[in-house]
Design an enzyme around this catalytic site. Structure first.
Site, mmCIF file in Angstrom:
data_model
loop_
_atom_site.group_PDB
_atom_site.id
_atom_site.type_symbol
_atom_site.label_atom_id
_atom_site.label_comp_id
_atom_site.label_asym_id
_atom_site.label_seq_id
_atom_site.Cartn_x
_atom_site.Cartn_y
_atom_site.Cartn_z
ATOM 1 N N GLY A 66 0.877 -1.263 0.168
ATOM 2 C CA GLY A 66 0.022 -0.135 -0.147
ATOM 3 C C GLY A 66 0.917 1.138 -0.195
ATOM 4 N N GLU A 121 -5.985 -4.767 -7.276
ATOM 5 C CA GLU A 121 -5.968 -4.338 -5.817
ATOM 6 C C GLU A 121 -7.249 -4.597 -5.246
ATOM 7 O OE1 GLU A 121 -5.154 -0.539 -2.773
ATOM 8 O OE2 GLU A 121 -4.908 -0.339 -4.893
ATOM 9 N N THR A 173 -4.318 4.891 3.098
ATOM 10 C CA THR A 173 -3.762 6.218 3.197
ATOM 11 C C THR A 173 -5.042 7.344 2.878
ATOM 12 O OG1 THR A 173 -1.601 5.301 2.425
ATOM 13 C CG2 THR A 173 -1.822 7.558 2.034
ATOM 14 N N GLY A 222 -6.262 7.523 6.318
ATOM 15 C CA GLY A 222 -4.894 7.422 7.436
ATOM 16 C C GLY A 222 -3.959 8.431 7.242
ATOM 17 N N ILE A 251 -4.649 11.759 8.755
ATOM 18 C CA ILE A 251 -4.627 11.600 10.358
ATOM 19 C C ILE A 251 -3.060 11.826 10.710
ATOM 20 C CG2 ILE A 251 -4.507 9.987 12.331
ATOM 21 C CD1 ILE A 251 -7.250 8.614 10.995
#
Length: 276
Positions: free
Chosen positions: A10, A76, A105, A127, A130
């Site tokens: 990833g 994916e 992400t 993510g 964050i």
């Protein structure tokens, strides 16, 4: 004995799924920019002959491994869906139609209808958001450090709620709902610390991701939303935000135990089924 592994490379994390000596499904995790560590780990697993690889950085990692291993590449989302269906079966869920929200992400959202899937959309909020905002606002840049601090943080001195705006007057919607993420930071002298900032960052991400997922679920009249992704791993605060908001809108949230490893699991299953 020759063995096969699945790798999901990833944008932030690289996840590996394989069967150990006792044939138990096992996982490893590395930061995707730590390619030397990934290769060192692989070299120690002398029985590995075949790798099924998926994810945004699959091509990049494949170039480093193709001389040493037989490489199978898998789309994916196909890998993720195979992994999700496997976990659903293992956890005794019987669901064929659902919205699948993958918080990596960034965030991607799909409709699943039996064996068909359609990409509904996504957002750059995830993510990576964050971690990026955590670094900018608190100078904390490791996910493992963010999680425990978030648990003791509060959003009350940073977010403006509906109740704050209506000031005790009967409001048309729930007073506890967020009217503005971080809104108080610009309007009053707030007493907050790094834990509060981190909790509020997660609130922003959780609410944006959930709002999009709910819109897609409502459009297709789907009851269940499955949330997966490494961002949710051990992240009870984010799970609670997503869960409460989803339930508030009369939808059912599901968090899979190994959901963050769905892509790697799917890659492993694809390769082993193909091999057999």
């Amino acid at each position: 004995m020759e063995s096969t592994i699945g790798i999901d490379a990833g944008g932030t994390l690289t996840k590996i799924a394989y069967l150990n000596e006792k044939k138990k499904l096992t996982f490893e995790k590395f930061y995707s920019n730590e390619q030397d560590k990934i290769i060192d780990w692989l070299k120690k697993q002398i029985s590995i002959k075949q790798i099924c690889i998926t994810g945004g950085k699959a091509k990049q990692l494949q170039q480093l491994l193709s001389d040493s291993y037989k490489i199978v590449e898998l789309n994916e989302f196909e890998a993720t869906l195979v992994g999700v269906r496997y976990i659903l079966k293992e956890e005794k869920y019987d669901i064929n139609n659902f919205v699948l929200t993958n918080i990596g992400t960034g965030t991607s959202i799909h409709y699943i209808y039996n064996d068909r899937y359609i990409r509904a959309g996504g957002t750059g909020v995830g993510g990576g958001t964050i971690m990026g905002l955590s670094k900018l606002l608190t100078n904390i840049d490791h996910f493992e450090d963010v999680i425990p601090l978030t648990k003791v943080g509060s959003r009350k001195d940073l977010d403006i709620t509906v109740g704050d705006i209506y000031g005790g007057i009967l409001s048309p919607i729930d007073n506890s709902l967020t009217a503005s993420n971080f809104g108080k930071a610009a309007t009053i002298e707030s007493n907050y610390n790094n834990s509060d900032i981190l909790a509020t960052v997660q609130g922003l991400v959780g609410e944006v991701v959930t709002a999009l997922s709910l819109q897609f679920a409502e459009t297709k009249n789907i009851d269940h939303i499955i949330y997966i992704g490494s961002t949710l791993c051990n992240n009870i605060h984010l799970q609670n935000i997503i869960s409460s908001y989803t339930k508030y809108q009369n939808k059912t949230p599901i968090f899979l135990r190994d959901g963050g490893n769905s892509g790697a699991i799917g890659a492993l299953l694809h390769a082993t089924n193909k091999k057999s």
